[in-house]
Enzyme design. Structure first.
Site, PDB file in Angstrom:
ATOM      1  CG  ASP A 395      -0.366  -3.304  15.614  1.00 57.65           C
ATOM      2  OD1 ASP A 395      -0.380  -4.241  14.797  1.00 57.65           O
ATOM      3  OD2 ASP A 395      -0.923  -2.214  15.413  1.00 57.65           O
ATOM      4  CD  GLU A 484      -1.632  -0.040  -6.956  1.00 55.75           C
ATOM      5  OE1 GLU A 484      -2.794   0.302  -6.761  1.00 55.75           O
ATOM      6  OE2 GLU A 484      -1.244  -0.604  -7.984  1.00 55.75           O
ATOM      7  CG  ASP A 664       0.533  -5.076   6.684  1.00 55.01           C
ATOM      8  OD1 ASP A 664       0.014  -5.504   5.643  1.00 55.01           O
ATOM      9  OD2 ASP A 664       0.874  -3.900   6.861  1.00 55.01           O
TER      10      ASP A 664
END
EC number: 7.6.2.1
Length: 1208
Positions: A395, A484, A664
């Site tokens: 992962d 962000e 992802d």
């Protein structure tokens, strides 16, 4: 008779699930699963029968049970029954205790989960209830930071517009926050009193494993409300920054999507276990053949010779002819010769595995001091399999990364700031100075550099982050993506602090001065645009567009006057990308009032369009995002866990292929691939497969294969002196494509998306996908579901017949962990589901190198040496009976006394071989890590296979021949000093037994490569124990007490006093051992193994090269811009929400070792590298509550860290 449509309708209704709120009686008639989770295998009633059934699936256990039954028949048994039943009972008991212990821990973990408390609305009031007692149709109250108890339909929330925020890390590995919205029912459901009378009925799809889909309808008060995945809270999610919410249980326990993706627990067996089962069958066949030969001999002897003795030595009553005597003799010899596979073998194997497991648990170098977590071997049956792994499936989020991001480098108006820039080359950091890059950048901000101010102003305005000021000076940010969050925090650290927002304004503090901007529009991000923009009006009335996005799309939208700056910035971006950093380009443009009015009108019409709304909005966005002015670029470090790059490099050198399977997005996964050096710029090609149809995926795979073959052919043709050139250029039979694909050097990378992978896993395409993917050095699968992860693992197991290992840290990795031969759980930040399902667990990915290259390799080496020696010593022991049969009238008479037969494997030879199996090693642990090629014998199964087995038994048979015929030949004509002949049965038995014990003790001394005090005590102590026990068993004392049991009275004393006996033993030992010594010396001199060379030579050093590419990656999702401007997600009080975090990265070299290259005499080793890190971070210890700390002049205070690692 029902028509076809009626049948389909009935079938559809059967598949539907009906749930009525607050009505347990109605829901119970459907017998839906409870919310109780059970991962254990047994209970009090089923343990004994189920465990015995599993144990007797072992061929050897069934074999020994069969022998025990034979020994209970007195006519054919010449050995006592206790010689078999005691070891068998011991083995079954030890295994049962181990299995019970393992299952006890599963029960305990199940109880911990099932006994968590939740608030359930029962009879109009909230009551505490255990998770296991929650039922379908119950209404649950969740509070902030609580885990979701089951799959819930969101009914109401404390947030405006029924919104709530969740983290889905345990489901898909993503740590960014997602938004869910309650069903569009009247607002009265927000009141608990009204929820108590809520009686709506949900009709929805049956339980399934699709995490991104839900389809259903809510029927209430004669109205229908459509339900989608946006209305669902799935088990495994965590409620974030939402004070409270209420949900209706739709799926519970095993029906939840999390458990549907978990996969079934499989009984895992090692390849050595499977080989041993095969060998036991072969040995049993060999035993039958020996029994048949001796039975035939008995028949011939009884007919020709035995009949002469009938007058004074008649047959036993059941025997009335020579054929029946031969039949009984066959079974007698089966019992006598059964020690070729003694049951003590399986006891010893379990003890050795247990010892190896404790070594893993006790390894201080696998202990993580940060989280106070040690490595744990959660199973004891797979240790040697750790030394044979060929594929590692990992992962990404939380396994390779730390879930921490930091603003690392930047480029502003053509000036690069950060470690290693030209401006800093001659600047050194001393103990009392800040980072030079921070000093220069802070200086430019403090002196009022316009470009620096605009740069950080853009970062503080162009985002969708929510904020909340908990107390004076304490800001909590909530970012929809960790990227962000890192950028907004960076702006805050340099004095441009984002404070709050409303649907129409953004408030910031710029170097201590509060400024409020009018938010005119948010041009939202999506994976096609790869950028986002905001249009704001400053207090002076000027309108400006700020844009950030991928350099590949933003640079082409710049004004032509930016050409020189764009060239410089592109060079910086290439440098950052080469360092594995995640990059974004930043730009702005001024917008006139007239242009704004025209564009605003076109944007409104596109936003209200019924048809092709997304396309019209994209066109409107594209129209205004033109002729922008370049400001610079950002470089964010997606922080890897410590040692990830080094670990992947070492595994690659050990011929272990690492595949990353992540939920992802592609850009993020690819960036991590470059950061950890799975993907490198000196690869021949990195291919991407992103087709959405079967045909497009097949075409892309074919194109990839064709390109690989062309490049490989060109490489071979252009190489001088490469074997096969003549064949390629002039032969009518060139190398076939299949051969080339199987022998590729591996300098290729493959990236495939989840929707493409779904087609590639189909039956008609899976073979092509496997051959293509396995030809690559690195494979990254993006946007994959938990079930797809397991399917990829199963595909490799099916087609490559290779040992696989899966490693992950979240619940979304459980199915992959269960499917692989070996499952490893990271005890990280995403819960303990992966750890509970794993075979091994530890805290950091870097410990995998030690688990495989040290513990795994040692376990495999030890087990193989143990098995080779064990079969050798038992064939040497047992085959003496076979030769003796030809000299005792095939009467099934044993050579040794029964106590020696019983104690040989339990006492005399058990401890030395256990010590070797537990402690032996060929090279120290640091050399195992320095020379990864040492791992290759396990992958190729070289140390114990059918060939090695036959060599062992051949040596054992040779030893048995010497041990029988040498004493027989010498003692036949030997006499004592008194003239009494030594040619008697008891003297022969004692001499042969003593020679056997001495020979096998000397042999294990030769086989032991690493001597400890325990080895010395066990080897020489067992030899001394043999003589002590033999003298005791042959003493007068025991004979007087048990005259019928001890027949060899005085034999040891009289035999061991004869010099000829010791001469015979010495001669037999020399004949057995000298050929072995000669062979090993010749082999060491003529064909040494790599491990022999590594003991005296250092490993060579390897290096790597760099390159350039785009480093764009932005883990963001579409839709937050519209959500912000609509005001739906604004709190009524302070309009805020929280922050996020980041990942750690370290640079390292990676070199692929080709599998078929023969080991060099010096071996390969992992090199040392240079790693220097400068980190800009404001309070890593509490990423969700970071304070905007400033000095009196408005300049932020900064935390700076430097790490230096010198190259040898």
């Amino acid at each position: 008779m029902l028509s076809r449509p009626s049948l389909l309708l009935c079938e559809k209704k059967k598949e539907e699930r009906k749930v009525k709120a607050n009505d347990r009686e109605y829901n119970e008639k459907f017998q839906y699963a409870s919310n109780c989770i059970m991962t254990s295998k047994y209970n009090m009633l089923t343990f004994l029968p189920v465990n015995l059934f599993e144990q007797f699936q072992e061929v050897a256990n069934t074999y020994f049970l069969f022998l025990l039954i034979l020994q209970l028949i007195p006519q054919i048994s010449s050995l006592s029954w206790f010689t078999t039943i005691v070891p068998l009972a011991l083995v079954l008991s030890i295994t049962a205790v181990k299995d019970a212990t393992d299952d006890y821990f599963r029960h305990r973990s199940d109880n911990q989960v099932n006994n968590h408390q939740s608030q359930v609305l029962i009879r109009g009031s909230l009551q505490k209830e255990r998770w296991m007692n929650v039922r379908v149709g119950d209404i649950i109250k969740l509070e902030n930071n609580q885990s979701v108890v089951a799959d819930l339909l969101l009914l109401s929330s404390s947030e405006p517009h029924g919104l709530c925020y969740i983290e889905t890390a345990e489901l898909d590995g993503e740590t960014n926050v997602k938004v869910r919205q309650s069903v569009s029912v009247p607002a009265e459901l927000g009141d608990p009193n009204n929820l108590a009378t809520f009686n709506g009925e949900v009709v929805c799809e049956p339980p399934n494993n699709k995490l991104d889909r839900f389809c259903g309808t809510l029927y209430w008060r004669d109205k229908k409300y459509p339900l989608t995945n946006q209305n669902m809270l799935l088990r495994g999610c965590v409620l974030r920054n939402t004070e409270a919410c209420y949900g209706l249980v739709i799926f519970a326990g095993p029906d939840t999507k999390l458990m549907q993706n978990s996969g079934r627990t499989k009984f895992k067996r090692t390849s050595i276990d499977r080989l041993m089962n095969t060998l036991v069958l072969w040995i049993f066949g060999f035993l039958v053949c020996m029994g048949v030969i001796l039975a035939v001999g008995n028949a011939v002897w009884e007919k020709e010779v035995g009949s002469l003795f009938q007058s004074y030595l008649p047959w036993d009553p059941p025997v009335d002819n020579f054929l029946f005597s031969a039949f009984l003799s066959f079974w007698s010899y089966v019992i006598i010769l059964n020690t070729v596979v003694p049951i003590s073998l399986y006891v010893s194997v379990e003890v050795i595995r247990l010892g190896h497991s404790y070594f893993i648990n006790w390894d201080r170098q696998m202990f993580c001091s940060q989280c106070n977590t040690a490595a744990e071997a959660r199973t004891t049956t797979l240790n040697e399999e750790l030394g044979q792994v060929e594929y590692v499936f990992s992962d990404k989020t939380g396994t390779l990364t730390q879930n921490i991001m930091s603003f690392n480098k930047c480029s502003i108006n053509g000036q690069a700031y950060g470690k290693g820039t030209s401006r800093e080359k001659n600047t050194r950091k001393t103990k009392h100075t800040q980072s030079p890059y921070l000093c220069f950048l802070l200086e430019s901000v403090k002196v009022g550099d316009w470009h620096s101010h605009e740069y950080f102003r853009l970062l503080s305005l162009c985002h969708t982050v929510m904020s909340e000021e908990k107390s004076e000076g304490e800001l909590v940010y909530k970012a929809q993506s960790p990227d962000e969050g890192a950028l907004v925090k960076a702006a805050r650290n340099f004095g441009f602090v984002f404070r709050s927002r409303t649907p129409g304004t953004i408030t910031t503090t710029e170097l201590g001065r509060t400024v409020t901007y009018s938010l005119l529009a948010i041009l939202d991000f999506n994976n096609i645009r790869k950028r986002m923009s905001v249009i704001v009006r400053n207090p002076a009335g000027r309108i400006r567009l700020y844009c950030k996005g991928a350099d590949t799309v933003l640079l082409e939208r710049l004004h032509p006057c930016n050409q020189e700056l764009m060239t410089i910035t592109s060079d910086h971006l290439n440098e950052y990308a080469a360092d594995g950093l995640r990059t974004l380009a930043l730009a702005y443009r001024d917008v006139s009032e007239e242009e704004w009015e025209v564009w605003s009108e076109s944007h409104r019409s596109a936003d209200k369009a019924v048809d092709c709304r997304e396309d019209r909005l994209a066109a409107a966005y594209d129209k205004i995002e033109q002729d922008m002015m370049l400001l610079g670029a950002t470089a964010i470090e997606d922080k890897l866990q410590e040692g990830v790059s080094e670990t992947i490099a070492l595994l690659s050198l050990a011929n272990i292929k690492v595949w990353v399977l992540t939920g992802d997005k592609q850009e993020t996964a690819v960036n991590i691939g470059y950061s950890c050096k799975m993907l490198t710029d000196d690869m021949m090609e990195v291919f991407t497969i992103s087709g959405r149809t079967v045909q497009s995926v097949r075409q892309e795979l074919g194109s990839f294969k064709e390109n690989v073959l062309i490049m490989l052919q060109n490489t071979l043709e252009s190489s001088n002196g490469v074997a096969g050139d003549d064949q390629l250029q002039g032969s009518p039979c060139p190398l076939p494509p299949t051969y080339l694909m199987d022998n590729i050097s591996g300098e290729f990378g493959l990236i495939i998306n989840g929707h493409s992978l779904a087609h590639a896993l189909e039956a008609d395409m899976e073979v092509e996908f496997v051959s293509t993917a396995c030809a690559c050095k690195a494979v990254i699968c993006c946007r994959v579901t938990p079930l797809q992860k397991a399917q990829v693992v199963e595909l490799i197991k099916k087609h490559k017949k290779a040992v696989t290992l899966a490693i992950g840290d979240g619940a979304n990795d459980v199915s992959m962990i269960k499917s692989a031969h070996i499952g490893v759980g990271i005890s990280g930040q995403e819960g303990i589901q992966a750890v509970l399902a794993s075979d091994y667990s530890f805290a950091q990915f870097r410990f995998l190198q030690r688990l495989l290259l040290v513990h795994g390799r040692w376990s495999y080496l030890r087990m193989c040496r143990f098995l080779c020696y064990f079969f050798y010593k038992n064939f040497a022991f047992t085959m003496v009976h076979f030769w003796f049969g030809f000299f005792c009238g095939f009467s099934a008479q044993t050579v040794y006394d029964q106590f020696f037969i019983t104690l040989y494997n339990i006492v005399y030879t058990s401890l030395p071989v256990l010590a070797m199996g537990i402690f032996d090693q060929d090279v120290p642990d640091h050399r195992s890590l320095e020379c990864p090629k040492l791992y290759e014998p396990g992958q190729l199964n070289l140390l114990f296979n059918k060939k090695e087995f036959f060599i062992c038994i051949a040596q054992g048979i040779y030893t048995s021949v010497v041990l029988f015929f040498m004493p027989y030949a010498v003692l036949s004509n030997a006499t004592q000093s008194t003239g009494v002949p030594l040619a008697d049965y008891q003297t022969f038995a004692a001499t042969t037994a003593t020679a056997l014990v001495i020979v096998v003790s000397v042999q294990i001394a030769l086989d032991t490569g690493f001597w400890t005090v325990i080895n010395h005590v066990f080897v020489w102590g067992s030899l001394g124990l043999y003589f002590t026990i033999m003298l005791a068993l042959h003493s007068q004392t025991l004979f007087r007490i048990f005259p019928k049991q001890f027949h060899f009275v005085g034999c040891a004393q009289s035999t061991l006093l004869q010099p000829v006996v010791w001469l015979t033993i010495a001669l037999a030992t020399a004949i057995c051992i000298v050929p072995v010594l000669a062979f090993r010396f010749l082999k060491l001199d003529l064909k040494p193994q790599l491990s022999d060379t590594v003991r005296t030579h250092l490993c060579s050093r390897l290096g790597a090269r760099g390159g350039s590419r785009s480093g764009y990656a932005f883990a963001h999702q579409e839709g937050f811009g519209e959500l912000i401007t609509s005001g739906k997600n604004m709190r009524l009080s302070s309009l805020g929400l929280a922050s996020f975090a980041s990942r750690h990265s370290s640079s390292w070299i990676e070199t692929l070792r080709r599998k078929n290259t023969p080991p060099s005499s010096s071996g390969d080793c992992s090199p040392n590298g240079l790693w220097t890190e400068t980190e800009l971070n404001s309070n890593h210890s509490a990423p969700e509550q970071e304070e905007a700390a400033h000095s009196s002049d408005g300049v932020p205070r900064l935390n700076v860290k430097f790490y230096f690692w010198s190259r040898n």
